[in-house]
Design a protein around this motif. Sequence first.
Motif, PDB file in Angstrom:
ATOM      1  N   GLU A 111       0.796  -1.318  -0.017  1.00  0.00           N
ATOM      2  CA  GLU A 111       0.090  -0.007  -0.023  1.00  0.00           C
ATOM      3  C   GLU A 111       0.899   1.357   0.269  1.00  0.00           C
ATOM      4  O   GLU A 111       1.667   1.402   0.917  1.00  0.00           O
ATOM      5  N   HIS A 112       0.704   2.320  -0.888  1.00  0.00           N
ATOM      6  CA  HIS A 112       1.188   3.348  -0.887  1.00  0.00           C
ATOM      7  C   HIS A 112       0.281   4.399  -1.617  1.00  0.00           C
ATOM      8  O   HIS A 112      -0.374   4.240  -2.499  1.00  0.00           O
ATOM      9  N   ILE A 138      -5.223  10.302  -2.135  1.00  0.00           N
ATOM     10  CA  ILE A 138      -6.059  10.991  -1.003  1.00  0.00           C
ATOM     11  C   ILE A 138      -6.146  12.630  -1.503  1.00  0.00           C
ATOM     12  O   ILE A 138      -5.072  13.362  -1.610  1.00  0.00           O
ATOM     13  N   PHE A 144       5.501   7.294  -0.074  1.00  0.00           N
ATOM     14  CA  PHE A 144       4.660   7.512   1.169  1.00  0.00           C
ATOM     15  C   PHE A 144       3.459   6.771   1.395  1.00  0.00           C
ATOM     16  O   PHE A 144       2.722   6.694   0.328  1.00  0.00           O
ATOM     17  N   HIS A 145       3.148   6.190   2.675  1.00  0.00           N
ATOM     18  CA  HIS A 145       1.919   5.635   2.644  1.00  0.00           C
ATOM     19  C   HIS A 145       1.450   6.164   4.294  1.00  0.00           C
ATOM     20  O   HIS A 145       2.302   6.244   4.962  1.00  0.00           O
ATOM     21  N   ILE A 146       0.121   6.457   4.430  1.00  0.00           N
ATOM     22  CA  ILE A 146      -0.366   7.093   5.556  1.00  0.00           C
ATOM     23  C   ILE A 146      -0.976   5.836   6.242  1.00  0.00           C
ATOM     24  O   ILE A 146      -2.246   5.524   5.819  1.00  0.00           O
ATOM     25  N   ALA A 147      -0.426   5.301   7.281  1.00  0.00           N
ATOM     26  CA  ALA A 147      -1.156   4.153   8.009  1.00  0.00           C
ATOM     27  C   ALA A 147      -2.040   4.708   9.093  1.00  0.00           C
ATOM     28  O   ALA A 147      -1.569   5.955   9.745  1.00  0.00           O
ATOM     29  N   ARG A 148      -3.080   4.295   8.977  1.00  0.00           N
ATOM     30  CA  ARG A 148      -4.258   4.701  10.099  1.00  0.00           C
ATOM     31  C   ARG A 148      -5.110   3.922  10.478  1.00  0.00           C
ATOM     32  O   ARG A 148      -5.233   2.625   9.979  1.00  0.00           O
ATOM     33  N   ALA A 149      -5.403   3.810  11.971  1.00  0.00           N
ATOM     34  CA  ALA A 149      -6.482   3.202  12.447  1.00  0.00           C
ATOM     35  C   ALA A 149      -7.818   3.399  11.714  1.00  0.00           C
ATOM     36  O   ALA A 149      -7.916   4.360  11.032  1.00  0.00           O
ATOM     37  N   SER A 150      -8.364   1.980  11.456  1.00  0.00           N
ATOM     38  CA  SER A 150      -9.524   2.050  10.528  1.00  0.00           C
ATOM     39  C   SER A 150     -10.683   2.834  11.176  1.00  0.00           C
ATOM     40  O   SER A 150     -11.006   3.031  12.657  1.00  0.00           O
TER      41      SER A 150
END
Lengths: 217, 217
Positions: free
Chosen positions: A149-150, A178, A210-216
């Motif tokens: 994922e990116h 995004i 870059f990938h922005i990881a986030r809490a679902s």
Amino acid sequence: MKVAVLGSGMVGQTIGKKLVELGHEVKMGSRTPMNEKAVTWSKEVGKGASHGTFEEAAKFGEIVFNCTNGNGSLEALKAAGSKNLAGKILIDVSNPLDFSKGFPPTLSVCNDDSLAERIQREFAEAKVVKTLNTVNCLLMVNPSLVPGEHDLFLSGNDSEAKSAVHKLLESFGWRNIIDLGDISTARGTEQLLPIWVRLMGLWKTPQFNFHIARASS
Amino acid sequence: MKVAVLGSGMVGQTIGKKLVELGHEVKMGSRTPMNEKAVTWSKEVGKGASHGTFEEAAKFGEIVFNCTNGNGSLEALKAAGSKNLAGKILIDVSNPLDFSKGFPPTLSVCNDDSLAERIQREFAEAKVVKTLNTVNCLLMVNPSLVPGEHDLFLSGNDSEAKSAVHKLLESFGWRNIIDLGDISTARGTEQLLPIWVRLMGLWKTPQFNFHIARASS
């Protein structure tokens, strides 16, 4: 679709070729009508590819890619002609990197302004969409070069224009896009370049993103 | 270990509490000796927690965390005292965010300089390590709040200091830590803030983090 690609460097050549492969007609624009790199590019790519001045290309294109060096972009777009950009989507992939003092480069505009905003202010009737500036050009047109994922970012004031660019980016292979908001959010993506150039220096490859990881949510 | 945490805001409180939980002795430093938030914090955390002035905390700590507001950090560190920082690891987690013109904030130093570099120049005998400034404080001490792979960055001139901070960050739960290089690489991480604040505005949560996806080397 008829597309203008302004700039005959690696970025313009790579994006232009991809657009032709996807069935678009592309005119590469340069300062001079017979720019050597543009002539070679259009010969190599063949059917669907042509070249001309910035102005000729901008007249030709229904949408316009700014692939010029960020520090020369405003000048190149002025040569393209304000009236030839009016009402059109102008995809700005450039970065205002200043290498005049060596490595690492600084940004020639940042913090309370961005190159994308300057372009939007100067060409108020164009629909400027900033995107692709956070990845190397090979990755721009082939995101699967980096596994997993990116993300790609989108900034612009016109929702319809962003929607059209979103579709075009999907045709390039992008899945995670995004929409950050209006054109001033390009400050954020242009300011990703300082860490990007350091990571490139560290890993000796531009094949990362870059990938922005986030809490679902 | 004896640790000074300069700053009694959310960041200082969160990091201080985590350090005590990990078995360290923490003195929270503030401008005044009886800062209300510091007094409440040390009471609530209990054994292992104490408070005092910036100077008292810096004298106490074998390592020092700068958790003050970025715009007041130099002043706070001067109050802590150059000689009380000399030879010690100074972990700078602050960001020079300027909200004086509203949202989005700008950076009060960036591009050809960074707050971390200013601190290192001003306190030449301290071993400044910039890290944790790219994530929300809850995430700083509990990276698993965001699932999947995501990264933390490290900048500093002293390899041994970075190595010690790396271990401390591992005790916080961090697994992916990227050593960007010398302290000037903090320009890159401080300039991640402009996109960070926009993503926070977009998603209405600070529970996200950067990951650098790359082709396996």
